[in-house]
Design an enzyme around this catalytic site. Structure first.
Site, mmCIF file in Angstrom:
data_model
loop_
_atom_site.group_PDB
_atom_site.id
_atom_site.type_symbol
_atom_site.label_atom_id
_atom_site.label_comp_id
_atom_site.label_asym_id
_atom_site.label_seq_id
_atom_site.Cartn_x
_atom_site.Cartn_y
_atom_site.Cartn_z
ATOM 1 N N TYR A 1 30.789 5.880 -15.194
ATOM 2 C CA TYR A 1 30.407 7.249 -15.599
ATOM 3 C C TYR A 1 31.464 7.870 -16.525
ATOM 4 C CZ TYR A 1 28.959 12.139 -14.958
ATOM 5 O OH TYR A 1 28.548 13.438 -15.157
ATOM 6 N N LYS B 1 31.012 9.014 -20.473
ATOM 7 C CA LYS B 1 31.182 10.398 -20.936
ATOM 8 C C LYS B 1 32.281 10.497 -21.995
ATOM 9 C CE LYS B 1 27.915 12.291 -18.515
ATOM 10 N NZ LYS B 1 26.738 12.887 -19.171
HETATM 11 P P1 NAP Z 1 20.719 15.767 -11.923
HETATM 12 O O1 NAP Z 1 20.550 16.967 -11.095
HETATM 13 O O2 NAP Z 1 20.871 14.443 -11.267
HETATM 14 O O3 NAP Z 1 19.528 15.705 -13.011
HETATM 15 C C1 NAP Z 1 19.486 14.645 -13.926
HETATM 16 C C2 NAP Z 1 18.334 14.820 -14.878
HETATM 17 O O4 NAP Z 1 18.339 13.692 -15.784
HETATM 18 C C3 NAP Z 1 16.995 14.826 -14.187
HETATM 19 O O5 NAP Z 1 16.116 15.699 -14.865
HETATM 20 C C4 NAP Z 1 16.535 13.379 -14.356
HETATM 21 O O6 NAP Z 1 15.125 13.243 -14.356
HETATM 22 C C5 NAP Z 1 17.067 13.049 -15.727
HETATM 23 N N1 NAP Z 1 17.205 11.616 -15.940
HETATM 24 C C6 NAP Z 1 17.928 10.739 -15.216
HETATM 25 N N2 NAP Z 1 17.815 9.496 -15.727
HETATM 26 C C7 NAP Z 1 17.005 9.596 -16.802
HETATM 27 C C8 NAP Z 1 16.506 8.679 -17.751
HETATM 28 N N3 NAP Z 1 16.824 7.381 -17.714
HETATM 29 N N4 NAP Z 1 15.679 9.143 -18.726
HETATM 30 C C9 NAP Z 1 15.341 10.447 -18.770
HETATM 31 N N5 NAP Z 1 15.782 11.364 -17.909
HETATM 32 C C10 NAP Z 1 16.600 10.948 -16.934
HETATM 33 O O7 NAP Z 1 22.026 15.905 -12.850
HETATM 34 P P2 NAP Z 1 22.835 17.217 -13.305
HETATM 35 O O8 NAP Z 1 23.926 17.442 -12.334
HETATM 36 O O9 NAP Z 1 21.879 18.310 -13.640
HETATM 37 O O10 NAP Z 1 23.523 16.655 -14.642
HETATM 38 C C11 NAP Z 1 23.022 16.935 -15.935
HETATM 39 C C12 NAP Z 1 24.027 16.406 -16.945
HETATM 40 O O11 NAP Z 1 25.304 17.049 -16.745
HETATM 41 C C13 NAP Z 1 24.297 14.910 -16.820
HETATM 42 O O12 NAP Z 1 24.502 14.340 -18.088
HETATM 43 C C14 NAP Z 1 25.581 14.855 -16.020
HETATM 44 O O13 NAP Z 1 26.286 13.667 -16.241
HETATM 45 C C15 NAP Z 1 26.308 16.076 -16.564
HETATM 46 N N6 NAP Z 1 27.348 16.584 -15.658
HETATM 47 C C16 NAP Z 1 27.040 17.092 -14.442
HETATM 48 C C17 NAP Z 1 28.056 17.568 -13.609
HETATM 49 C C18 NAP Z 1 27.787 18.156 -12.262
HETATM 50 O O14 NAP Z 1 28.777 18.567 -11.614
HETATM 51 N N7 NAP Z 1 26.558 18.254 -11.804
HETATM 52 C C19 NAP Z 1 29.389 17.489 -14.040
HETATM 53 C C20 NAP Z 1 29.667 16.948 -15.281
HETATM 54 C C21 NAP Z 1 28.637 16.502 -16.097
HETATM 55 P P3 NAP Z 1 14.340 12.664 -13.047
HETATM 56 O O15 NAP Z 1 14.566 13.623 -11.938
HETATM 57 O O16 NAP Z 1 12.932 12.597 -13.478
HETATM 58 O O17 NAP Z 1 14.959 11.326 -12.783
#
Ligand code: NAP
Length: 250
Positions: free
Chosen positions: A158, A162
């Site tokens: 991961y 990133k």
């Molecule tokens: P999340 O709640 O797990 O949601 C992930 C989203 O991505 C869901 O809508 C999922 O759709 C979609 N997705 C996953 N695999 C996919 C694929 N192969 N093709 C198309 N869509 C896909 O994640 P989040 O926490 O909101 O994170 C959003 C972004 O922020 C990510 O890039 C993550 O790395 C980044 N981020 C998050 C955090 C954090 O603390 N949460 C911190 C740093 C960075 P489905 O539900 O349909 O699978």
């Protein structure tokens, strides 16, 4: 229907839940078009996001496909552009984790996370850039992470993906700036979503202790910054990485 000059056509990857849903809602203004994709065959979360976007007066589209599949990405972008005549905003938000300690991580775990997070961002960026370069305008925002800067035990795949997103953002910004297309990134810290809900309580507590603002983030905390980077208010910003983590990394 070709949208009016002021209305904006946006595409958000992984918009069905979490930060992606909040971004869709932060971008949705009356008369706008907000399209997103998701990957889970269960349409429930996507249907809820569609309803929420429409409640804000914007037209909403959702489709299920893997963000790293070039043919499906190209087809979705083409449909959107044929229907609305333009693409103003791309937010590369879709992302996954498959955590494991370095010595136990399988090649499959490493490659799948790179494929979705980094290759997926490249594929969508390229498809959108072709349209935006022609129209000589556009804003692209990529979701990176604080772990690209500081590393994180258990997240070799991961954090590498990133860090790749950060470098890709800067290169794309340099290539596209003269065509009126801006490319920026945000690096969320610890945001409360399904992604972080899977983390063990001990790790969560340790991470919280490193946040100077003393609280974890909400998806809207990130979405508002993304909306700023997509708006004319950030018209002189490109190639930048904004950390959104309550001061977790400075
Ligand atoms: P999340 O709640 O797990 O949601 C992930 C989203 O991505 C869901 O809508 C999922 O759709 C979609 N997705 C996953 N695999 C996919 C694929 N192969 N093709 C198309 N869509 C896909 O994640 P989040 O926490 O909101 O994170 C959003 C972004 O922020 C990510 O890039 C993550 O790395 C980044 N981020 C998050 C955090 C954090 O603390 N949460 C911190 C740093 C960075 P489905 O539900 O349909 O699978």
């Amino acid at each position: 229907m070709v949208v009016s000059e002021q209305a904006r056509v946006s595409l958000v990857t992984g918009g069905s839940r979490g930060i992606g849903r909040a971004i869709c809602l932060a971008l949705a203004r009356p008369g706008d078009v907000v399209a997103f994709n998701h990957f889970d065959p269960d349409e429930e979360a996507a249907t809820e996001t569609l309803k929420l976007i429409e409640a804000k007066g914007a037209k909403a589209y959702a489709q299920k496909f893997d963000v790293s599949d070039p043919a499906q990405v190209a087809a979705f972008v083409e449909t959107l552009v044929n229907e609305h005549g333009r693409l103003d905003v791309l937010v590369n938000n879709a992302g996954i984790t498959m955590d494991n300690l370095l010595v136990r991580m399988s090649l499959e775990q490493f490659e799948r996370v790179l494929k979705v997070n980094l290759v997926g961002t490249f594929v969508c960026l390229q498809a959108a850039a072709k349209v935006m370069m022609k129209q000589r305008s556009g804003a692209i925002v990529n979701l990176a992470s604080v772990v690209a800067a500081i590393g994180n035990a258990g997240q070799a795949n991961y954090s590498a993906s990133k860090a790749g997103v950060v470098a890709l953002t800067k290169t794309a910004a340099k290539e596209l700036a003269s065509r009126g297309v801006r490319v920026n990134a945000v690096a969320p810290g610890f945001i409360e979503t399904d992604m972080t809900a899977k983390l063990p309580e001990k790790i969560v507590e340790a991470m919280k202790a490193t946040i100077p603002m003393g609280r974890t983030g909400q998806p809207e905390d990130v979405a508002d910054v993304v909306a700023f980077l997509c708006s004319d208010a950030s018209r002189y910003l490109t190639g930048q990485l904004l950390h959104v983590g309550g001061g977790m990394y400075m």
